[in-house]
Scaffold this active site. Structure first.
Site, PDB file in Angstrom:
ATOM      1  CD  GLU A   1      -1.755  -2.150   1.332  1.00  0.00           C
ATOM      2  OE1 GLU A   1       0.104  -2.522   1.893  1.00  0.00           O
ATOM      3  OE2 GLU A   1      -1.692  -3.645   1.219  1.00  0.00           O
TER       4      GLU A   1
ATOM      5  CG  HIS B   1     -11.375  -7.556   6.850  1.00  0.00           C
ATOM      6  ND1 HIS B   1     -10.740  -8.251   7.680  1.00  0.00           N
ATOM      7  CD2 HIS B   1     -11.013  -8.014   4.857  1.00  0.00           C
ATOM      8  CE1 HIS B   1      -9.823  -9.214   7.154  1.00  0.00           C
ATOM      9  NE2 HIS B   1     -10.131  -9.070   5.661  1.00  0.00           N
TER      10      HIS B   1
HETATM   11  C1  LIG Z   1      -1.695  -5.202   4.437  1.00  0.00           C
HETATM   12  C2  LIG Z   1      -2.456  -5.607   3.767  1.00  0.00           C
HETATM   13  N1  LIG Z   1      -2.905  -5.226   2.140  1.00  0.00           N
HETATM   14  C3  LIG Z   1      -3.665  -5.920   1.711  1.00  0.00           C
HETATM   15  C4  LIG Z   1      -4.491  -7.038   2.226  1.00  0.00           C
HETATM   16  C5  LIG Z   1      -5.459  -7.575   1.677  1.00  0.00           C
HETATM   17  N2  LIG Z   1      -5.244  -9.633   1.389  1.00  0.00           N
HETATM   18  C6  LIG Z   1      -5.535 -10.599   2.328  1.00  0.00           C
HETATM   19  S1  LIG Z   1      -4.522 -11.301   1.806  1.00  0.00           S
HETATM   20  C7  LIG Z   1      -4.386 -10.692   0.177  1.00  0.00           C
HETATM   21  C8  LIG Z   1      -3.400 -11.938  -0.217  1.00  0.00           C
HETATM   22  C9  LIG Z   1      -2.148 -12.096   0.220  1.00  0.00           C
HETATM   23  O1  LIG Z   1      -1.497 -12.967  -0.496  1.00  0.00           O
HETATM   24  P1  LIG Z   1      -0.193 -14.309  -0.572  1.00  0.00           P
HETATM   25  O2  LIG Z   1       0.694 -12.944   0.421  1.00  0.00           O
HETATM   26  O3  LIG Z   1       0.030 -14.356  -1.167  1.00  0.00           O
HETATM   27  O4  LIG Z   1      -1.162 -15.490   0.785  1.00  0.00           O
HETATM   28  P2  LIG Z   1      -2.042 -16.091   0.199  1.00  0.00           P
HETATM   29  O5  LIG Z   1      -3.447 -16.079   0.395  1.00  0.00           O
HETATM   30  O6  LIG Z   1      -1.969 -16.427  -1.097  1.00  0.00           O
HETATM   31  O7  LIG Z   1      -1.607 -17.100   1.340  1.00  0.00           O
HETATM   32  C10 LIG Z   1      -4.852  -9.912   0.171  1.00  0.00           C
HETATM   33  C11 LIG Z   1      -4.189  -8.370  -0.844  1.00  0.00           C
HETATM   34  C12 LIG Z   1      -3.996  -7.434   3.708  1.00  0.00           C
HETATM   35  N3  LIG Z   1      -4.761  -8.158   4.609  1.00  0.00           N
HETATM   36  N4  LIG Z   1      -2.627  -6.812   4.430  1.00  0.00           N
END
Ligand SMILES: Cc1ncc(C[n+]2csc(CCOP(=O)(O)OP(=O)(O)O)c2C)c(N)n1
Ligand SMILES: [Mg+2]
Lengths: 337, 363
Positions: free
Chosen positions: A71, A140
């Protein structure tokens, strides 16, 4: 959602707030090549709330694109793009996930114009879905508006219906100043009859949503429907409540708000955020300073408690509902008038 | 301190010890874990898969607010729990509930947040498992802190911190690697590269040669491993944990795996990936290959398999009964833990809530 740009549509139609926001993005992108949309999952997925649905397909992935997951990176890059002739509209996925960008927002987005004595403006929009009411898990559901409203240099705007969402987002994208555009996520799916061609007041103007004579409810974003419902219930009980929708927290419309409060002599501020050091506190202070001699009772607040937003099964305890609003109205010293 | 670049570089291909067809990889640079460890891992994999299936079903029935499944990533879940000693800490994400349960956290406690009842359901000190983190990559720095404190306090603790491929783009990921390296903290970072961050594929996340290479700039050795090969994971993670425990500093391990299901039950993955891509990964399933290998080595027969399955079924049955209960705390508790001692304002507000709720009951 259709994939045709419908710039300047006039006429009544049924739209959700999500669709109205999507329409505003489409129109602004079609009108102005410098408008670019980016963030997390805004491309192929169309955003987790589908606000950017179809934009990549229609305008190509140089105009609407996914970024790496960061972000601070998103907002920081938007600052640079805005410095160099573009109008970025970035999406933070949820309220609490904007916090990694806090430094960019407070130290740079908010201050650039002032630091450079007006030489550099940042015409950019940071869209943030915010507040509760959808049974979201932790991080959230934050009502984070006070952090931004407290930071000089940021406009902070929050619509409460589809028509305003469209009107205000269009205005935010056109604004020469950065706008933190806060979208009450629980209202995304509410369908309304709207006329997107209608003339509506822009950023900085509040609107009276319901006329009333006994007391004024001042609300914004997710709390406007709650205030309107409370006014409806109060009417059945013989009390006439006026409802003001701020629409814009910064700039603040002292004129409309104070005229409304003076007309009834009583006021309650309704907001979801924890009340301590909040936007609601600011409203109470402003109204009290300006309308003291018209007030029949201290201005009250129906707000969230000073606790972290609860888990889904307990969110109803935190959210100010009709009963909390009417309790506050009951406390407006009716026996003294 | 300068480090020889060769010592920091990950191997040219992900370490694999048992291939997708269940055969031992010839001339592997690492040794297989012992039979007991592999049998334990098989039981863990069976349990983890069952947890994912059961939780998915409960989410569909509306008994869980949400479930981010680790289906397909069970080898990472199991290895992450199995390489820990009692002194070690685990720092899991929202996707790592299976690892949390295998580490020993009671299912009712582990699933409390997913039921929507509270933000974290277990006492982290009791299990040495940090609360599952949702704000991406933030927990990695906490892991560095726990590990560094352990060193200062003379404890043998190593912290194992988990994150996804997407999270490696966040600033906190980079700060955590650098802090860990500078303080030589006993921490191991395991990146479960499941190829997606919600809808965003790895290719749009990073153009680095691999995520394991991201350690180099910080002086942290990187290694990559087939994330569906539990044997390789146990060996590589086990070595990284031992190295950290011996005072040789942090390590970064990237596990190549795949998120077989949508991001959560609320996600529509057809918007961004093809079914045949998912189908391709069925062939790399972490359970099937270990089962084949164990049977070929006469370590598993039908009776043993039935026993392992029965244990997993029992856990699933417990999930069904436990998660059918309404575990929502009393509303008064919302005011109890904000500070060590509630502020006068919170005491007042708790009374307001009690009054509001008592009047609601009257209606
Ligand atoms: C700081 C932050 N930004 C955005 C989110 C929203 N979000 C939750 S999971 C996710 C994707 C994460 O991907 P990854 O790190 O590859 O983990 P995965 O879900 O594939 O296990 C996002 C964008 C968040 N939880 N925290
Ligand atoms: Mg991922």
């Amino acid at each position: 959602m259709t994939s045709t740009a419908t710039t300047g549509t006039v006429g009544h139609e049924k739209l959700t707030m999500a669709q109205a926001l999507n329409r505003a993005l489409r129109e602004s992108m079609a009108e102005d090549d410098s408008v670019v949309v980016f963030g997390e999952d805004v491309g192929a997925l169309g955003g987790v709330f589908r606000i950017t649905d179809g934009l990549t397909a229609e305008f190509g992935d140089t105009r609407c694109f996914d970024t790496p997951l960061a972000e601070s990176g998103i907002v920081g890059m938007a600052v640079g793009m805005a410095m160099n002739g573009m109008r970025p509209v970035v999406e933070m996925q949820f309220d609490a996930f904007a916090y990694p960008a806090f430094e960019q927002i407070t130290s740079h987005v908010a201050k650039m114009r002032n630091r450079t004595r007006g030489a550099v403006s940042l015409p950019m929009v940071i869209r943030i879905p915010y507040a509760g009411g959808i049974g979201g898990v932790e991080h959230h559901c934050d009502s984070s508006e006070a952090y931004y409203a407290h930071t000089p240099g940021l406009h902070v705007v929050t619509p409460a219906n589809a028509a305003d969402a469209h009107r205000l987002l269009r205005a935010a994208i056109a604004s020469p100043d950065p706008v933190v555009f806060m979208e009450p996520k629980k209202l995304y799916w509410t369908k309304e009859e709207v006329d997107l061609g209608a003339e509506l007041p822009g950023i900085g103007r509040a609107m009276v949503r319901r006329e009333g004579t006994d007391a004024t409810l001042i609300a914004y974003g997710p709390s406007v429907p709650v205030a309107l419902e409370a006014a409806e219930v109060a009417a059945q009980e013989g009390r006439s409540l006026q409802v003001v929708d701020l629409r814009s927290i910064v700039p603040f419309d002292d004129e409309t708000v104070c005229a409304a409060v003076r007309s009834t002599g009583r006021a309650v501020v309704v907001a979801e955020a924890p009340g301590f050091a909040s936007v609601a506190s600011e409203i109470v202070a402003r109204v009290t300073e300006r309308c003291f001699h018209s007030l029949a009772a201290p201005v009250r607040r129906a707000v969230g408690f000073d606790i972290p937003f609860p888990a889904p099964k307990l969110e109803h305890v935190q959210l100010p509902g009709v009963d909390r609003v009417l309790d506050a109205v009951d406390d407006l010293q009716w026996d003294l008038s | 301190m300068t480090r020889d670049l060769d010592l920091l570089l990950p191997s040219p291909h992900p370490v694999e010890l048992i291939d997708p067809t269940g055969q031992t990889v010839a001339e592997a640079a690492h040794e297989l874990p012992d039979d007991a460890a592999l049998l334990r891992a098989f039981a863990g994999l069976t349990t983890a898969r069952r947890i994912n299936d059961q939780a998915g079903a409960l989410a569909r029935q509306g008994r869980l607010a949400v479930y981010p499944s680790s289906h397909g990533q069970e080898a990472c879940q199991v290895a992450a729990a199995q390489v820990l000693s009692d002194d070690d800490w685990l720092f899991p994400t929202y996707r790592d509930t299976a690892a949390v349960v295998i580490r020993g956290v009671d299912v009712a406690e582990a699933f409390l947040p997913l039921q929507g009842a509270w933000h974290s359901g277990y006492d982290p000190h009791r299990y040495k498992v940090a609360p599952q983190a949702t704000p991406l990559a933030t927990q990695l720095l906490h892991a560095v802190g726990v590990a560094h404190a352990a060193r200062l306090r003379g404890e043998p603790t190593v912290a194992l911190a988990l994150c996804g491929d997407g999270a490696t783009s966040e600033g906190d990921f980079h700060e955590a690697l650098n802090f860990a390296a500078v303080f030589r903290a006993p921490v191991v970072f395991l990146v479960q590269n499941n190829q997606y961050a919600i809808s965003v594929p790895l290719a749009r996340q990073s153009v680095a040669p691999s995520l394991a290479h991201k350690g180099i700039g910080y002086g942290v050795p990187g290694e990559r491993v087939d994330g569906n090969d539990v044997a390789a994971l146990l060996t590589v993670l086990g070595a990284a944990m031992a190295r950290a425990r011996a005072g040789e500093g942090p390590q970064l391990v990237e596990a190549h795996t795949y998120r077989m299901q949508p991001h959560t039950n609320a996600d529509d993955s057809r918007r961004y990936r093809q079914d045949d891509e998912v189908a391709g990964w069925v062939q790399r399933d972490p359970l099937a290959r270990l089962e084949t290998w164990l049977r070929q080595h006469d370590l598993l027969d039908d009776a043993q398999l039935a026993a392992v399955t029965a244990d997993a079924d029992q856990l699933a049955a417990r999930m069904r009964t436990e998660l059918a209960q309404d575990s929502t705390p009393e509303p008064a508790e919302l005011f109890a833990h904000v500070y060590a001692t509630p502020t006068p304002q919170l005491v007042e507000q708790a009374a307001v809530v009690a009054d509001e709720l008592s009047r609601e009951d009257e209606h």
